[in-house]
Scaffold this motif. Structure first.
Motif, PDB file in Angstrom:
ATOM      1  N   VAL A  96       0.831  -1.207   0.000  1.00 19.44           N
ATOM      2  CA  VAL A  96       0.000   0.000   0.000  1.00 19.44           C
ATOM      3  C   VAL A  96       0.866   1.257   0.000  1.00 19.44           C
ATOM      4  O   VAL A  96       0.545   2.252  -0.678  1.00 19.44           O
ATOM      5  CB  VAL A  96      -0.948  -0.013   1.212  1.00 19.44           C
ATOM      6  CG1 VAL A  96      -1.678   1.320   1.342  1.00 19.44           C
ATOM      7  CG2 VAL A  96      -1.944  -1.150   1.083  1.00 19.44           C
ATOM      8  N   SER A  97       1.958   1.237   0.744  1.00 22.93           N
ATOM      9  CA  SER A  97       2.791   2.433   0.860  1.00 22.93           C
ATOM     10  C   SER A  97       3.360   2.894  -0.479  1.00 22.93           C
ATOM     11  O   SER A  97       3.212   4.071  -0.843  1.00 22.93           O
ATOM     12  CB  SER A  97       3.912   2.190   1.879  1.00 22.93           C
ATOM     13  OG  SER A  97       4.688   3.354   2.066  1.00 22.93           O
ATOM     14  N   PRO A  98       4.011   2.018  -1.267  1.00 22.61           N
ATOM     15  CA  PRO A  98       4.500   2.491  -2.574  1.00 22.61           C
ATOM     16  C   PRO A  98       3.380   2.856  -3.542  1.00 22.61           C
ATOM     17  O   PRO A  98       3.555   3.754  -4.369  1.00 22.61           O
ATOM     18  CB  PRO A  98       5.329   1.313  -3.092  1.00 22.61           C
ATOM     19  CG  PRO A  98       4.876   0.131  -2.321  1.00 22.61           C
ATOM     20  CD  PRO A  98       4.456   0.647  -0.993  1.00 22.61           C
ATOM     21  N   LEU A  99       2.230   2.178  -3.436  1.00 22.67           N
ATOM     22  CA  LEU A  99       1.105   2.551  -4.290  1.00 22.67           C
ATOM     23  C   LEU A  99       0.644   3.976  -4.008  1.00 22.67           C
ATOM     24  O   LEU A  99       0.375   4.761  -4.917  1.00 22.67           O
ATOM     25  CB  LEU A  99      -0.056   1.575  -4.080  1.00 22.67           C
ATOM     26  CG  LEU A  99      -0.081   0.314  -4.946  1.00 22.67           C
ATOM     27  CD1 LEU A  99      -1.257  -0.560  -4.550  1.00 22.67           C
ATOM     28  CD2 LEU A  99      -0.153   0.679  -6.421  1.00 22.67           C
ATOM     29  N   ALA A 100       0.551   4.309  -2.718  1.00 20.51           N
ATOM     30  CA  ALA A 100       0.157   5.668  -2.340  1.00 20.51           C
ATOM     31  C   ALA A 100       1.193   6.680  -2.821  1.00 20.51           C
ATOM     32  O   ALA A 100       0.845   7.762  -3.314  1.00 20.51           O
ATOM     33  CB  ALA A 100      -0.010   5.757  -0.823  1.00 20.51           C
ATOM     34  N   GLY A 101       2.470   6.318  -2.707  1.00 22.37           N
ATOM     35  CA  GLY A 101       3.516   7.204  -3.192  1.00 22.37           C
ATOM     36  C   GLY A 101       3.447   7.411  -4.689  1.00 22.37           C
ATOM     37  O   GLY A 101       3.656   8.527  -5.185  1.00 22.37           O
ATOM     38  N   LEU A 102       3.147   6.348  -5.422  1.00 28.42           N
ATOM     39  CA  LEU A 102       3.025   6.451  -6.875  1.00 28.42           C
ATOM     40  C   LEU A 102       1.893   7.390  -7.265  1.00 28.42           C
ATOM     41  O   LEU A 102       2.053   8.259  -8.129  1.00 28.42           O
ATOM     42  CB  LEU A 102       2.795   5.057  -7.455  1.00 28.42           C
ATOM     43  CG  LEU A 102       2.784   4.898  -8.975  1.00 28.42           C
ATOM     44  CD1 LEU A 102       3.290   3.500  -9.359  1.00 28.42           C
ATOM     45  CD2 LEU A 102       1.383   5.093  -9.542  1.00 28.42           C
ATOM     46  N   ILE A 103       0.748   7.246  -6.609  1.00 27.09           N
ATOM     47  CA  ILE A 103      -0.409   8.097  -6.922  1.00 27.09           C
ATOM     48  C   ILE A 103      -0.115   9.550  -6.570  1.00 27.09           C
ATOM     49  O   ILE A 103      -0.362  10.469  -7.367  1.00 27.09           O
ATOM     50  CB  ILE A 103      -1.649   7.601  -6.178  1.00 27.09           C
ATOM     51  CG1 ILE A 103      -2.064   6.214  -6.698  1.00 27.09           C
ATOM     52  CG2 ILE A 103      -2.809   8.580  -6.328  1.00 27.09           C
ATOM     53  CD1 ILE A 103      -3.141   5.546  -5.875  1.00 27.09           C
ATOM     54  N   ALA A 104       0.459   9.762  -5.377  1.00 17.62           N
ATOM     55  CA  ALA A 104       0.759  11.129  -4.944  1.00 17.62           C
ATOM     56  C   ALA A 104       1.786  11.782  -5.864  1.00 17.62           C
ATOM     57  O   ALA A 104       1.633  12.944  -6.263  1.00 17.62           O
ATOM     58  CB  ALA A 104       1.263  11.122  -3.500  1.00 17.62           C
ATOM     59  N   SER A 105       2.840  11.052  -6.231  1.00 16.62           N
ATOM     60  CA  SER A 105       3.873  11.614  -7.093  1.00 16.62           C
ATOM     61  C   SER A 105       3.317  11.974  -8.467  1.00 16.62           C
ATOM     62  O   SER A 105       3.685  13.003  -9.046  1.00 16.62           O
ATOM     63  CB  SER A 105       5.022  10.611  -7.243  1.00 16.62           C
ATOM     64  OG  SER A 105       5.684  10.399  -6.018  1.00 16.62           O
ATOM     65  N   THR A 106       2.433  11.127  -8.987  1.00 19.42           N
ATOM     66  CA  THR A 106       1.846  11.399 -10.296  1.00 19.42           C
ATOM     67  C   THR A 106       1.001  12.672 -10.272  1.00 19.42           C
ATOM     68  O   THR A 106       1.121  13.534 -11.149  1.00 19.42           O
ATOM     69  CB  THR A 106       0.987  10.209 -10.751  1.00 19.42           C
ATOM     70  OG1 THR A 106       1.804   9.037 -10.821  1.00 19.42           O
ATOM     71  CG2 THR A 106       0.374  10.477 -12.115  1.00 19.42           C
ATOM     72  N   LEU A 107       0.151  12.809  -9.261  1.00 16.17           N
ATOM     73  CA  LEU A 107      -0.689  14.003  -9.158  1.00 16.17           C
ATOM     74  C   LEU A 107       0.144  15.250  -8.941  1.00 16.17           C
ATOM     75  O   LEU A 107      -0.106  16.306  -9.553  1.00 16.17           O
ATOM     76  CB  LEU A 107      -1.692  13.820  -8.007  1.00 16.17           C
ATOM     77  CG  LEU A 107      -2.732  12.702  -8.192  1.00 16.17           C
ATOM     78  CD1 LEU A 107      -3.584  12.557  -6.942  1.00 16.17           C
ATOM     79  CD2 LEU A 107      -3.608  12.974  -9.413  1.00 16.17           C
ATOM     80  N   ILE A 108       1.151  15.154  -8.080  1.00 16.97           N
ATOM     81  CA  ILE A 108       2.004  16.308  -7.807  1.00 16.97           C
ATOM     82  C   ILE A 108       2.830  16.660  -9.043  1.00 16.97           C
ATOM     83  O   ILE A 108       3.053  17.844  -9.340  1.00 16.97           O
ATOM     84  CB  ILE A 108       2.914  16.019  -6.600  1.00 16.97           C
ATOM     85  CG1 ILE A 108       2.071  15.931  -5.324  1.00 16.97           C
ATOM     86  CG2 ILE A 108       3.975  17.111  -6.444  1.00 16.97           C
ATOM     87  CD1 ILE A 108       2.838  15.455  -4.107  1.00 16.97           C
TER      88      ILE A 108
END
Length: 396
Positions: free
Chosen positions: A59-71
């Motif tokens: 879950v942690s890297p998935l959340a990071g992937l989503i956040a990085s993409t949006l940012i």
């Protein structure tokens, strides 16, 4: 306070690189301190079960992937990249403080998918800021080499970071480790706040591109996911391959991995220099070819020293694919450095996630098969990169 005028100097002078390095190095060290010991922290300090540990690591890297993409998308649409660096660093500092003080699994998971996820944008945004800053200096051809220098600093941080983390854990516990990471994130926030906001690309530049570039980006992203997935699988399997198959020691595995990391550093700089004069797509494709040779070589090894010898192939592949691959992605979307750099970083994240189940399969079939799977992934990655080449248009 740094002014915009400072960015107009020679893009590769020490005076222009030092402020960028002062952001890059603490980001790299903070990641090298915390990432390798996260599973141990959750297991020993939080007492997470195997299922809870696996869920956290997914879950942690998935959340990071989503956040990085949006940012990343946000950073290309508004002139706020410097502020994003500051905010991401502050989020990382706060998240590290929570990890230092709290041992509740659900609180840490919540922090991981919010504050830590936001801080995961730092590396991509730092590389994007570096390229944009050096291009504003007036020498676009040298910007890719400047990015390669920053990429080399990250590699250096990962050479010394894990041993330093082990020392901090043994002497101060995980509290000391995460407070040290928090301090590094605060340094990033302070140094980023002193940098100028670079603004957006001119409108005329932002409208360039088309279907050909989109096709190249799609094939390049797929190719990098496959190549980096194969590389991650090979790295994760190496200690088990050496100890279980070749009957070496964990010390042998550490020396082999350290040798590869040491060889990468000059090779990244060399390929970065080549990238200013030669086609970057061909260099990345060459790196993929070296990956094929490396995985084939590992399949044929029968002793630990054989594995050590072929590390030069692995280091060459990693330096070309991961080093020049970054600047190649940026060159495909020069008007959207945040998007391009984040997409590149996400290929590594997805590749690592892809390698996890394959490592579990290799545990059942024998760890030598991990390198057969890596070879297949690398071959598919090379094919994808080849399909993404620029096609020449001929006229009758």
């Amino acid at each position: 306070m740094t002014t915009d005028a400072s960015v107009t100097r020679s893009p590769l002078s020490p005076r222009s690189l030092l402020p960028l390095a002062s952001i890059c190095v603490p980001i790299g060290i903070a990641g090298a301190l915390t990432m390798p010991f996260l599973a141990l922290f959750l297991s020993d300090e939080v007492h997470a079960s195997s299922a809870a540990l696996g869920a956290f690591m997914l879950v942690s890297p998935l959340a990071g992937l989503i956040a990085s993409t949006l940012i990343g998308r946000l950073s290309d649409s508004r002139a706020i990249r410097r502020n994003i660096l500051v905010a991401g660093a502050l989020a990382g500092a706060l998240g590290a403080v929570v990890f230092a003080m709290v041992r509740d699994y659900w609180v840490l998971l919540a922090v991981s998918i919010t504050l830590v996820a936001i801080s995961s944008c730092l590396l991509a945004q730092m590389f994007a800021y570096t390229r944009q800053s050096l291009e504003r200096g007036g020498n676009t051809s040298k910007a890719s080499f400047g990015v390669s220098i920053m990429r080399t600093l990250i590699s250096v941080a990962w050479v010394g970071g894990p041993p330093l983390a082990a020392l901090l854990v043994s002497e101060t516990g995980f509290e000391g480790l995460y407070f040290a990471a928090a301090a590094l994130f605060l340094v990033v926030a302070l140094m980023s706040a002193r940098m100028p906001e670079l603004g957006l690309q001119p409108r005329a530049e932002r409208e360039t591109g088309g279907g050909t570039v989109r096709r190249q980006i799609v094939f390049a992203a797929a190719g990098l996911v496959l190549l980096q997935g194969g590389s991650a699988l090979g790295v994760n399997a190496m200690p088990l391959f050496i100890t279980d198959v070749l009957h070496g020691t964990t010390g042998d595995a550490g020396l082999v991995l350290g040798l590869c990391a040491a060889l990468e550093i000059p090779l990244i700089l060399w390929f970065g220099s080549l990238a200013t004069r030669f086609d970057q797509h061909r260099i990345v494709l060459l790196g993929g070819s070296f990956a094929l040779l490396y995985h084939t070589g590992i399949l044929l090894t029968g002793a630990v020293w054989h594995v050590a010898v072929v590390q030069v192939l692995s280091a060459t592949a990693i330096a070309a694919v991961m080093g020049v691959g970054l600047t190649y992605f940026q060159s495909l979307a020069p008007d959207r450095p945040g998007f391009a750099t984040t997409l590149y970083a996400n290929t590594l994240t997805v590749g690592i996630m892809l390698s996890g189940p394959l490592l579990g399969l290799a545990r059942e079939l024998g760890f030598r098969t991990a390198y057969l799977m890596s070879l297949v992934l690398a071959a598919l990655g090379v094919v994808s990169l080849f399909l993404g080449r620029t096609r020449r248009v001929t006229s009758d």
